[in-house]
Design a protein around this motif. Structure first.
Motif, mmCIF file in Angstrom:
data_model
loop_
_atom_site.group_PDB
_atom_site.id
_atom_site.type_symbol
_atom_site.label_atom_id
_atom_site.label_comp_id
_atom_site.label_asym_id
_atom_site.label_seq_id
_atom_site.Cartn_x
_atom_site.Cartn_y
_atom_site.Cartn_z
ATOM 1 N N ILE A 144 -57.979 67.666 58.298
ATOM 2 C CA ILE A 144 -58.141 66.477 57.396
ATOM 3 C C ILE A 144 -59.568 65.580 57.494
ATOM 4 C CG2 ILE A 144 -57.291 64.144 57.156
ATOM 5 C CD1 ILE A 144 -54.683 65.087 58.121
ATOM 6 N N VAL B 24 -54.400 71.060 52.672
ATOM 7 C CA VAL B 24 -54.031 71.220 54.180
ATOM 8 C C VAL B 24 -52.550 71.483 54.207
ATOM 9 C CG1 VAL B 24 -54.207 69.779 56.347
ATOM 10 C CG2 VAL B 24 -56.047 69.805 55.006
ATOM 11 N N THR C 95 -55.364 67.050 62.144
ATOM 12 C CA THR C 95 -56.138 66.051 62.199
ATOM 13 C C THR C 95 -57.712 66.502 61.969
ATOM 14 O OG1 THR C 95 -56.124 65.719 64.370
ATOM 15 C CG2 THR C 95 -54.770 64.237 63.213
ATOM 16 N N VAL D 55 -47.828 62.441 50.947
ATOM 17 C CA VAL D 55 -48.592 63.709 50.739
ATOM 18 C C VAL D 55 -47.843 64.483 49.791
ATOM 19 C CG1 VAL D 55 -49.131 65.860 51.888
ATOM 20 C CG2 VAL D 55 -49.120 63.910 53.138
ATOM 21 N N LYS E 122 -62.224 65.269 54.710
ATOM 22 C CA LYS E 122 -63.022 64.060 54.498
ATOM 23 C C LYS E 122 -64.593 64.083 54.445
ATOM 24 C CE LYS E 122 -62.518 59.377 54.038
ATOM 25 N NZ LYS E 122 -62.033 59.028 52.682
ATOM 26 N N VAL F 269 -55.690 66.822 51.100
ATOM 27 C CA VAL F 269 -54.375 66.654 52.038
ATOM 28 C C VAL F 269 -53.382 67.672 51.631
ATOM 29 C CG1 VAL F 269 -53.236 64.807 51.043
ATOM 30 C CG2 VAL F 269 -52.836 65.169 53.574
#
Length: 299
Positions: free
Chosen positions: A225, A183, A222, A64, A229, A180
């Motif tokens: 993410i 995030v 999650t 990341v 996505k 990511v």
């Protein structure tokens, strides 16, 4: 992208949307449970701190990336996101969970207004009509005069506005940084302000609450993410209808876990709000395609 490839991409995006909806529903359920033990602002801090701890091994391994080149943009995004998070967690702890979810579904409606005010985007009659329908849905949920405007409900409205500004900030970032990365900064940057706010209401969690906090951190991480996505695979207008699954999960949690009554205005208003948001996303996709088609190609 057209043909079977586009269809497969949309199907995959829908699947990731449903996964994200389930993850956020679980997280919100445990936010409400944790809020029964410690102050919601402390829940915000532990969500950010524990989530950052989960991320750090991936950052250290280079999986990341968190470059400082666009830090000001991430600070802006994190500022509105932190306000939205404080308001959401407070609302979940102090209002019916289904009502909070229905109100926060209005975030795309507020985002459209904010884009017109601060980004100069034009509001044509179809968008104005969709905005009117969305606000009507909010009024059905709120039932002014019949249902008291409690601090929890007021916080849910603030949360919807905060999410709207966060959406605008994310739009400016995703073209430059990996999803990511966006995030990751959203977990790291709020840690200090969240700690300062929580310090005024500080109590240490009970043993079982630590489990709740760990679940909140993992599932919000999650969930974000999975959401990013989904939007990387398909247009928002194609996958937003699947986000209504989250409303079903949240309503079920309210009834089964918290013994909350199933109120018809919340179901009807939530459906209207989501319908308006889906149409706004559809119009945005249409206008984006037209703009791309009218842009001359350089060869």
């Amino acid at each position: 992208m057209t043909g079977p490839a586009a269809g497969n991409s949309t199907l995959a995006g829908a699947g990731w949307t449903i996964v994200s909806s389930l993850l956020f529903s679980v997280a919100f359920t445990f936010v409400k449970l944790a809020g029964q033990d410690i102050h919601p602002f402390a829940v915000v801090f532990w969500r950010c701190f524990l989530g950052a701890l989960i991320l750090m091994p991936f950052v250290a391994a280079g999986r990341v990336q968190m470059p400082l080149s666009r830090l000001p943009g991430h600070v802006v995004r994190a500022s509105s996101g932190t306000i939205a998070m404080f308001a959401t967690f407070y609302a979940l702890a102090n209002a019916p969970i289904a009502t909070v979810q229905a109100i926060t579904f209005a975030a795309p409606v507020f985002a459209t207004v904010a884009a017109a005010l601060f980004l100069g985007e034009r509001l044509r009659w179809r968008r104005c009509a969709a905005l009117g329908v969305g606000f009507a849905g909010v009024l059905i949920v709120l039932q002014p005069g019949a249902v008291p405007l409690t601090p929890g409900i007021s916080a849910a409205i603030v949360a919807a506005v905060g999410v709207a500004f966060t959406v605008i900030a994310i739009k400016k970032l995703v073209g430059f940084d990996r999803p990511v990365t966006v995030v990751a900064w959203s977990f790291v940057l709020p840690i200090v302000p969240a700690l300062l706010a929580a310090s005024f209401f500080w109590t240490w969690p009970r043993p079982e609450t630590w489990i709740y906090l760990g679940i909140i951190a993992l599932f919000t991480l999650t969930g974000q993410i999975a959401m990013v996505k989904a939007f990387s695979l398909a247009e928002a207008s194609a996958i937003m209808p699947y986000d209504f699954v989250r409303f079903g999960f949240i309503v079920a949690a309210g009834v089964l876990v918290f013994d909350e009554p199933l109120r018809a205005p919340v179901l009807v208003g939530g459906g209207i709000i989501l319908t308006s948001s889906i149409y706004l996303a559809y119009r945005e996709a249409q206008l984006s395609r037209r703009g791309a088609a009218s842009t001359p190609r350089v060869t």
